[in-house]
Design an enzyme around this catalytic site. Structure first.
Site, mmCIF file in Angstrom:
data_model
loop_
_atom_site.group_PDB
_atom_site.id
_atom_site.type_symbol
_atom_site.label_atom_id
_atom_site.label_comp_id
_atom_site.label_asym_id
_atom_site.label_seq_id
_atom_site.Cartn_x
_atom_site.Cartn_y
_atom_site.Cartn_z
ATOM 1 N N PHE A 1 47.690 36.380 50.612
ATOM 2 C CA PHE A 1 47.166 36.100 49.275
ATOM 3 C C PHE A 1 48.146 35.346 48.385
ATOM 4 C CE2 PHE A 1 49.276 40.228 48.663
ATOM 5 C CZ PHE A 1 50.001 39.993 47.496
ATOM 6 N N LYS B 1 50.019 35.510 31.809
ATOM 7 C CA LYS B 1 49.820 34.464 32.807
ATOM 8 C C LYS B 1 49.059 33.265 32.226
ATOM 9 C CE LYS B 1 49.891 37.838 36.562
ATOM 10 N NZ LYS B 1 49.097 38.420 37.661
ATOM 11 N N ARG C 1 43.097 44.198 30.871
ATOM 12 C CA ARG C 1 42.318 43.595 31.958
ATOM 13 C C ARG C 1 40.853 44.015 31.908
ATOM 14 N NH1 ARG C 1 47.116 45.010 35.857
ATOM 15 N NH2 ARG C 1 48.314 43.060 35.846
ATOM 16 N N ASN D 1 44.199 37.719 36.293
ATOM 17 C CA ASN D 1 44.149 39.036 35.664
ATOM 18 C C ASN D 1 45.054 39.140 34.439
ATOM 19 O OD1 ASN D 1 46.649 39.186 36.871
ATOM 20 N ND2 ASN D 1 46.196 40.976 38.125
ATOM 21 N N THR E 1 44.956 46.358 38.424
ATOM 22 C CA THR E 1 45.251 44.969 38.779
ATOM 23 C C THR E 1 43.978 44.141 38.924
ATOM 24 O OG1 THR E 1 47.262 45.667 39.899
ATOM 25 C CG2 THR E 1 46.408 43.507 40.473
ATOM 26 N N HIS F 1 51.182 40.458 33.864
ATOM 27 C CA HIS F 1 52.015 41.146 34.849
ATOM 28 C C HIS F 1 52.909 42.088 34.063
ATOM 29 C CE1 HIS F 1 55.048 42.005 37.896
ATOM 30 N NE2 HIS F 1 55.932 41.795 36.941
#
Length: 135
Positions: A58, A10, A103, A113, A92, A116
């Site tokens: 969210f 990410k 993480r 985080n 997560t 994915h």
């Protein structure tokens, strides 16, 4: 059994210069990079990828986050790759992820985080089709 899975590094991973460190963990576990591309995505791609979350409270901040900078999309292949990636990634919520996981070692928050990973072989197939059509 050798499977393929989708991984997204990410925007926080890219911004913090962690791409190499994260990729090396996957490769050290014997996973092979089949395809990889850095890109910035728009809301339509985010909505397609996270289709099951679009209506959830969210989601809008998550969409803003994943569309807010470049990310790295990759397909990894190897024995039980879906499960291996999920174990390497950790929980997560980075504050709850075990030390030694990606993480657990690098994440700064629940939303940011870093990574994915597809949650099942079926999800991997769907997600690979979104990110790497024709692969």
């Amino acid at each position: 059994m050798s499977l393929r899975t989708l991984v997204l590094l990410k925007p926080d991973a890219v911004r913090r210069g962690l791409v190499g460190a994260i990729l090396s963990r996957y490769e050290a576990k014997g996973l092979t990079i089949v395809a990889m591309e850095q890109r910035t995505i728009d809301a339509a791609v985010a909505d397609q990828h996270y289709a099951e979350h679009v209506a959830k409270e969210f989601y809008p901040p998550l969409r803003d986050f994943v569309t807010g900078g470049p990310l790295v999309a990759l397909v990894l292949e190897g024995d039980n790759s879906v499960d291996v990636v999920r174990l390497l990634n950790g929980a997560t919520d980075g504050s709850k992820a075990a030390p030694g996981t990606i993480r657990g070692d690098f994440s700064l928050s629940n939303r940011e985080n870093l990574v994915h990973g597809s949650d099942s072989p079926e999800s991997a197939e769907r997600e690979i089709g979104i990110w790497f059509p024709g692969l």
